[in-house]
Write a protein that holds these residues in place. Sequence first.
Motif: not given
Length: 323
Positions: A268-291
């Motif tokens: 969380l920043k004063k002007k523009k927030n940044e969000i990063t993601y990390a995944v592991k194991d056999d996750l459904d990547l299509d759902i992850m993309k929508e998430f």
Amino acid sequence: MKNFEIFNSKNMKKPFLILFFFISFLSSAQKKETVTIPKGVVYKYADAKIIEKAKKLISDNLSENNDYKILQNNLIIGPELWKRFKANEKIQKIEGGAVQFHVDDLILDGKMCQDITDTKIVWDEFKNEVSNQFIIRKANELELAYYWSVISFDIEEPLLIVETKEHNYILNLLKKDLKLLWLDEAPKTNYIRVPGKIYQNGNEIESVSEGIKETRLEKVVFLNSDAELAENSSLEDLQLIIQKTDKIFDELFKNSMKSGKIMVEFELKKKKNEITYAVKDDLDLDIMKEFEKRVNSEQYPNSKNDPIKLQLIYKVNSFNDTE
């Protein structure tokens, strides 16, 4: 004479009103019950009438005629009380909401209810413990020191202690609507911190329990000190971030058949927030993309000044991390 009388009454009214308000102010100030505030603790008083109203609300909701008016959807169970409540069979059925409190070198577990049904379960168990033998008072110096060590925001009244023969419970209500925000228990002795060891729920452990295989929010990790969080954010803002992300996660992953872990890091920043993601194991990547798409499209609160970070760790058909 008539003009003189009117002129005289106007001149007399002003000092009379000043005297009246001055006496009223002194009377109000005398009624405020002060507490011993530990050094470094920020403590904000509320009006004496609000405190009395909060005491009555607590007492009424601990009676047989409990109407749950003190409750809202969100309720945090602090780490000291969670040591005992985590073993309660009814409370164990509450899904999600695992919270970790980083207190110096301790890692303490707690719980965050996010539904009124769940908060009622917690309140009922609390009410059963308290029974009818209790007093309601303000916190003492030791209790304030403990509470301050756990939270990441200023202490603001109504903060009250429900004292029984066995336990001293900490209840922090929101001043604006007198809804219960935080429920905890004050330690009977000094709060001891020992560096260089792994702790869970305040006890030294060799490893973290893997729990059960499920899909939910596993834990929340704050990457800043309590002071930094208090200066740059608020509990309400942090709860909002968790609630919004949790809702999207539940909608997308609740029926997923694959297994994996997701880490969502908010900076969380004063002007523009940044969000990063990390995944592991056999996750459904299509759902992850929508998430990612839906989370990125949400509007989240900004930091007041300096950046702060928090991580939401989700498990999908998985056990808890044990490292």
